[in-house]
Enzyme design. Structure first.
Site, PDB file in Angstrom:
ATOM      1  N   CYS A 111       0.857  -1.172   0.041  1.00 42.19           N
ATOM      2  CA  CYS A 111       0.059  -0.100   0.093  1.00 42.19           C
ATOM      3  C   CYS A 111       0.813   1.177   0.001  1.00 42.19           C
ATOM      4  O   CYS A 111       1.371   1.624   1.019  1.00 42.19           O
ATOM      5  CB  CYS A 111      -0.914  -0.013   1.203  1.00 42.19           C
TER       6      CYS A 111
ATOM      7  N   CYS B  32      -0.085   4.095   2.463  1.00 46.11           N
ATOM      8  CA  CYS B  32       0.183   3.556   3.769  1.00 46.11           C
ATOM      9  C   CYS B  32       1.580   4.240   4.213  1.00 46.11           C
ATOM     10  O   CYS B  32       1.844   4.500   5.358  1.00 46.11           O
ATOM     11  CB  CYS B  32       0.273   2.202   3.973  1.00 46.11           C
TER      12      CYS B  32
END
Length: 162
Positions: A83, A86
Site C-alpha cells: 500500500c 500507507c
C-alpha cells in the site's frame, strides 16, 4: 521517484481497465496496466526512541482495544506492504513521533483482505490506509479510512484534549 505496484481485481462487467486508470490518475497517481510496472516504496525507519510496536506482522488477529497505551494517544495503523499511501502515514507518524512523547504507534500489517485481522477489523472498510486513534484514556476518537493526514493530525490533537 517512488513507485508502488498494486494488483486490482475488478468486475469487467461493471468497469474496465481504462476506467480504473482514470480514477487512479484522478487521485494524483499514475496508473499503468500490466504486471511488473512498479516496485515497493522504501520502509520508514522508526528509531528505538519512538513508541512503535508491531501488533501483527502476518495478518494474525489482535485485540486493539486492549493494546492502547495509557497516558498516550495511541494510533493503530492498519497497513499492507503493498500500500503506497500507507507509507505516507508512516512518514507523517515518523514526524509526529519525532516531536511528541505523548503519542504511540501500533502497526497492524493486514497483508491482504483474507487474513484474520482484516476479516475482524476491515469488514466495512473499502481501502487502506485505515487508522484508528484512541485518546489518553483509551477511548476511540477517530477511525480514518484512506489517506487524510490533516484528519489524522486533528484526531491526535483531539485525543490529547480528552
Amino acid at each position: 521517484e517512488e513507485t508502488v505496484e498494486v494488483r486490482v481485481d475488478y468486475d469487467p462487467g461493471a468497469v474496465g481497465p481504462e476506467d480504473l486508470v482514470e480514477i487512479i490518475d484522478g487521485a494524483g497517481y499514475e496508473a499503468v496496466v500490466g504486471a511488473g510496472a512498479g516496485s515497493y516504496t522504501p520502509e520508514v525507519d522508526f528509531s528505538d526512541s519512538h513508541d512503535v510496536e508491531w501488533l501483527s506482522r502476518e495478518g494474525e488477529d489482535v485485540e486493539i482495544a486492549a493494546s492502547y497505551v495509557p497516558g498516550k494517544v495511541t494510533v493503530f495503523d492498519f497497513y499492507a506492504d503493498w500500500c503506497g499511501p500507507c507509507k505516507e502515514i508512516d512518514r507523517e507518524m515518523h514526524a509526529i513521533l519525532e516531536s511528541s512523547s505523548d503519542v504511540a504507534l501500533r502497526k497492524i500489517n493486514v497483508v491482504d483482505w483474507e487474513t484474520p485481522v482484516a476479516k475482524h477489523y476491515l469488514k466495512r472498510v473499502s481501502g487502506l490506509p485505515y487508522v484508528v486513534v484512541y485518546d489518553l484514556r483509551g477511548k476511540q476518537v477517530a477511525a480514518i479510512e484512506g489517506l487524510d493526514l490533516e484528519r489524522l493530525r486533528k484526531a491526535i490533537e483531539k485525543g490529547r484534549r480528552r
